[in-house]
Design a protein around this motif. Sequence first.
Motif, PDB file in Angstrom:
ATOM      1  N   ARG A   3       0.958  -0.902  -0.147  1.00  0.00           N
ATOM      2  CA  ARG A   3       0.006   0.013  -0.159  1.00  0.00           C
ATOM      3  C   ARG A   3       0.906   1.122   0.299  1.00  0.00           C
ATOM      4  O   ARG A   3       1.756   1.530   1.026  1.00  0.00           O
ATOM      5  CB  ARG A   3      -0.874  -0.050   1.261  1.00  0.00           C
ATOM      6  N   VAL A   4       0.747   2.147  -1.302  1.00  0.00           N
ATOM      7  CA  VAL A   4       1.144   3.747  -1.167  1.00  0.00           C
ATOM      8  C   VAL A   4       0.467   4.453  -0.806  1.00  0.00           C
ATOM      9  O   VAL A   4      -0.752   4.770  -1.378  1.00  0.00           O
ATOM     10  CB  VAL A   4       1.961   3.669  -2.921  1.00  0.00           C
ATOM     11  N   GLU A   5       0.926   4.560   0.756  1.00  0.00           N
ATOM     12  CA  GLU A   5      -0.053   5.747   1.072  1.00  0.00           C
ATOM     13  C   GLU A   5       0.788   7.062   1.266  1.00  0.00           C
ATOM     14  O   GLU A   5       0.020   8.104   0.724  1.00  0.00           O
ATOM     15  CB  GLU A   5      -0.140   5.059   2.405  1.00  0.00           C
ATOM     16  N   ARG A   6       1.945   7.274   1.248  1.00  0.00           N
ATOM     17  CA  ARG A   6       2.703   8.569   1.476  1.00  0.00           C
ATOM     18  C   ARG A   6       4.005   8.521   0.366  1.00  0.00           C
ATOM     19  O   ARG A   6       4.791   7.119   0.138  1.00  0.00           O
ATOM     20  CB  ARG A   6       3.018   9.671   2.349  1.00  0.00           C
ATOM     21  N   SER A   7       5.283   9.178   0.417  1.00  0.00           N
ATOM     22  CA  SER A   7       6.694   9.275  -0.146  1.00  0.00           C
ATOM     23  C   SER A   7       7.499   9.955   1.118  1.00  0.00           C
ATOM     24  O   SER A   7       6.970  10.010   1.756  1.00  0.00           O
ATOM     25  CB  SER A   7       5.845   9.458  -1.299  1.00  0.00           C
ATOM     26  N   TRP A   8       8.207   9.813   0.374  1.00  0.00           N
ATOM     27  CA  TRP A   8       9.455  10.379   1.462  1.00  0.00           C
ATOM     28  C   TRP A   8      10.342  11.137   0.697  1.00  0.00           C
ATOM     29  O   TRP A   8      11.122  10.970  -0.129  1.00  0.00           O
ATOM     30  CB  TRP A   8      10.242   9.447   2.679  1.00  0.00           C
ATOM     31  N   ASP A   9      10.824  12.626   0.968  1.00  0.00           N
ATOM     32  CA  ASP A   9      11.943  13.882   0.446  1.00  0.00           C
ATOM     33  C   ASP A   9      12.313  13.525   1.503  1.00  0.00           C
ATOM     34  O   ASP A   9      12.534  14.182   2.798  1.00  0.00           O
ATOM     35  CB  ASP A   9      10.881  14.867   0.010  1.00  0.00           C
ATOM     36  N   ARG A  10      14.535  13.695   0.890  1.00  0.00           N
ATOM     37  CA  ARG A  10      15.472  13.813   1.902  1.00  0.00           C
ATOM     38  C   ARG A  10      15.097  15.258   2.487  1.00  0.00           C
ATOM     39  O   ARG A  10      15.729  15.054   3.613  1.00  0.00           O
ATOM     40  CB  ARG A  10      16.669  13.382   1.191  1.00  0.00           C
ATOM     41  N   LYS A  18       1.507  13.186  -5.128  1.00  0.00           N
ATOM     42  CA  LYS A  18       1.656  14.099  -6.103  1.00  0.00           C
ATOM     43  C   LYS A  18      -0.214  14.238  -6.930  1.00  0.00           C
ATOM     44  O   LYS A  18      -0.822  15.311  -6.874  1.00  0.00           O
ATOM     45  CB  LYS A  18       1.814  13.951  -7.317  1.00  0.00           C
ATOM     46  N   SER A  19      -0.920  13.451  -6.352  1.00  0.00           N
ATOM     47  CA  SER A  19      -2.224  13.560  -6.946  1.00  0.00           C
ATOM     48  C   SER A  19      -3.154  12.313  -5.938  1.00  0.00           C
ATOM     49  O   SER A  19      -2.472  11.173  -5.655  1.00  0.00           O
ATOM     50  CB  SER A  19      -2.637  12.745  -8.775  1.00  0.00           C
ATOM     51  N   ARG A  20      -4.442  12.047  -6.334  1.00  0.00           N
ATOM     52  CA  ARG A  20      -5.227  11.465  -5.886  1.00  0.00           C
ATOM     53  C   ARG A  20      -5.253   9.616  -5.719  1.00  0.00           C
ATOM     54  O   ARG A  20      -4.520   8.569  -5.071  1.00  0.00           O
ATOM     55  CB  ARG A  20      -7.286  11.294  -5.738  1.00  0.00           C
ATOM     56  N   ALA A  21      -4.586   9.689  -7.244  1.00  0.00           N
ATOM     57  CA  ALA A  21      -3.949   8.380  -7.477  1.00  0.00           C
ATOM     58  C   ALA A  21      -2.430   7.574  -6.764  1.00  0.00           C
ATOM     59  O   ALA A  21      -2.415   6.598  -7.185  1.00  0.00           O
ATOM     60  CB  ALA A  21      -3.789   8.691  -9.174  1.00  0.00           C
ATOM     61  N   GLY A  22      -1.660   8.665  -6.380  1.00  0.00           N
ATOM     62  CA  GLY A  22      -0.377   8.173  -6.113  1.00  0.00           C
ATOM     63  C   GLY A  22      -0.611   6.987  -4.582  1.00  0.00           C
ATOM     64  O   GLY A  22       0.255   6.529  -4.066  1.00  0.00           O
ATOM     65  N   LEU A 102      -3.561  -1.639 -14.680  1.00  0.00           N
ATOM     66  CA  LEU A 102      -2.316  -1.318 -14.353  1.00  0.00           C
ATOM     67  C   LEU A 102      -2.015   0.485 -13.550  1.00  0.00           C
ATOM     68  O   LEU A 102      -1.483   0.623 -13.194  1.00  0.00           O
ATOM     69  CB  LEU A 102      -1.811  -1.123 -15.587  1.00  0.00           C
ATOM     70  N   SER A 103      -2.837   1.125 -14.881  1.00  0.00           N
ATOM     71  CA  SER A 103      -3.028   2.450 -14.525  1.00  0.00           C
ATOM     72  C   SER A 103      -2.647   2.811 -12.971  1.00  0.00           C
ATOM     73  O   SER A 103      -2.269   3.616 -12.269  1.00  0.00           O
ATOM     74  CB  SER A 103      -4.043   3.248 -14.345  1.00  0.00           C
ATOM     75  N   SER A 104      -3.871   2.204 -12.620  1.00  0.00           N
ATOM     76  CA  SER A 104      -4.099   2.032 -10.789  1.00  0.00           C
ATOM     77  C   SER A 104      -2.781   1.248  -9.753  1.00  0.00           C
ATOM     78  O   SER A 104      -2.619   2.402  -8.935  1.00  0.00           O
ATOM     79  CB  SER A 104      -5.422   1.194 -10.110  1.00  0.00           C
ATOM     80  N   TYR A 105      -2.008   0.788 -10.549  1.00  0.00           N
ATOM     81  CA  TYR A 105      -0.613   0.433  -9.645  1.00  0.00           C
ATOM     82  C   TYR A 105       0.082   0.924 -10.342  1.00  0.00           C
ATOM     83  O   TYR A 105       1.580   1.049  -8.933  1.00  0.00           O
ATOM     84  CB  TYR A 105      -0.701  -1.053 -10.385  1.00  0.00           C
ATOM     85  N   LEU A 106       0.062   2.211 -11.397  1.00  0.00           N
ATOM     86  CA  LEU A 106       1.564   2.343 -11.331  1.00  0.00           C
ATOM     87  C   LEU A 106       1.191   4.129 -10.633  1.00  0.00           C
ATOM     88  O   LEU A 106       1.980   4.219 -10.510  1.00  0.00           O
ATOM     89  CB  LEU A 106       1.280   2.758 -12.835  1.00  0.00           C
ATOM     90  N   GLY A 107       0.120   4.515  -9.915  1.00  0.00           N
ATOM     91  CA  GLY A 107      -0.523   6.001  -9.369  1.00  0.00           C
ATOM     92  C   GLY A 107      -0.798   6.868 -10.659  1.00  0.00           C
ATOM     93  O   GLY A 107      -0.316   8.054 -10.487  1.00  0.00           O
ATOM     94  N   HIS A 108      -0.883   6.177 -11.673  1.00  0.00           N
ATOM     95  CA  HIS A 108      -1.472   6.957 -13.099  1.00  0.00           C
ATOM     96  C   HIS A 108      -2.378   8.528 -12.309  1.00  0.00           C
ATOM     97  O   HIS A 108      -3.440   7.903 -11.950  1.00  0.00           O
ATOM     98  CB  HIS A 108      -0.901   6.767 -14.258  1.00  0.00           C
ATOM     99  N   SER A 109      -2.769   9.117 -12.417  1.00  0.00           N
ATOM    100  CA  SER A 109      -3.720  10.645 -13.018  1.00  0.00           C
ATOM    101  C   SER A 109      -4.876   9.436 -13.166  1.00  0.00           C
ATOM    102  O   SER A 109      -5.860   9.792 -12.917  1.00  0.00           O
ATOM    103  CB  SER A 109      -3.827  12.230 -12.318  1.00  0.00           C
ATOM    104  N   SER A 110      -4.768   9.126 -14.461  1.00  0.00           N
ATOM    105  CA  SER A 110      -5.640   9.203 -15.114  1.00  0.00           C
ATOM    106  C   SER A 110      -4.818   8.011 -16.792  1.00  0.00           C
ATOM    107  O   SER A 110      -3.568   7.288 -16.323  1.00  0.00           O
ATOM    108  CB  SER A 110      -6.403   9.566 -16.560  1.00  0.00           C
ATOM    109  N   ILE A 111      -5.473   6.776 -16.484  1.00  0.00           N
ATOM    110  CA  ILE A 111      -5.262   5.972 -17.715  1.00  0.00           C
ATOM    111  C   ILE A 111      -4.596   6.359 -19.491  1.00  0.00           C
ATOM    112  O   ILE A 111      -4.122   5.375 -19.715  1.00  0.00           O
ATOM    113  CB  ILE A 111      -6.928   4.987 -18.663  1.00  0.00           C
TER     114      ILE A 111
END
Length: 151
Positions: A3-10, A18-22, A102-111
Amino acid sequence: MIRVERSWDRLEGVIEPKSRAGRRAVPIVAALRPHLAARKLSRDSGGAFFFGERSRPFNRDGLVARAAKAWKAAGLAPIGLHECRHTFASISIAAGVNAKALSSYLGHSSIQITLDRYGHLMPGNEDEAAALLDAYLERANTRARLAQLDP
């Protein structure tokens, strides 16, 4: 699932996608599950960062260094994390995963992003398209001939 829910920036620390799809869930293939489960059990992550060390976030630099060492030991040319992402997408397409999933798995904001980037790999290339059209036209022609014989 990962589950990808957030990210980390140094510099900024925890950041939102970046988007809801993320925010997404990505399936894990059976061959990787035991390795990932063993890694998770060996870490004191508290569940916050799956790949982190002792409750710290995932360290990209550490992974890249370990990967470079493994590539060299195996006598293989290295690939980066982004190439791994493209490999996941390519193998998913070859396995028949539908474009929307696949679009969902990659976190793309649109197909559309997925289709623009990976559409050339999807079923329906020129040879297959021509064969489908030929078969359709043959069926239509056969129906038309039968209709002429039995008015």
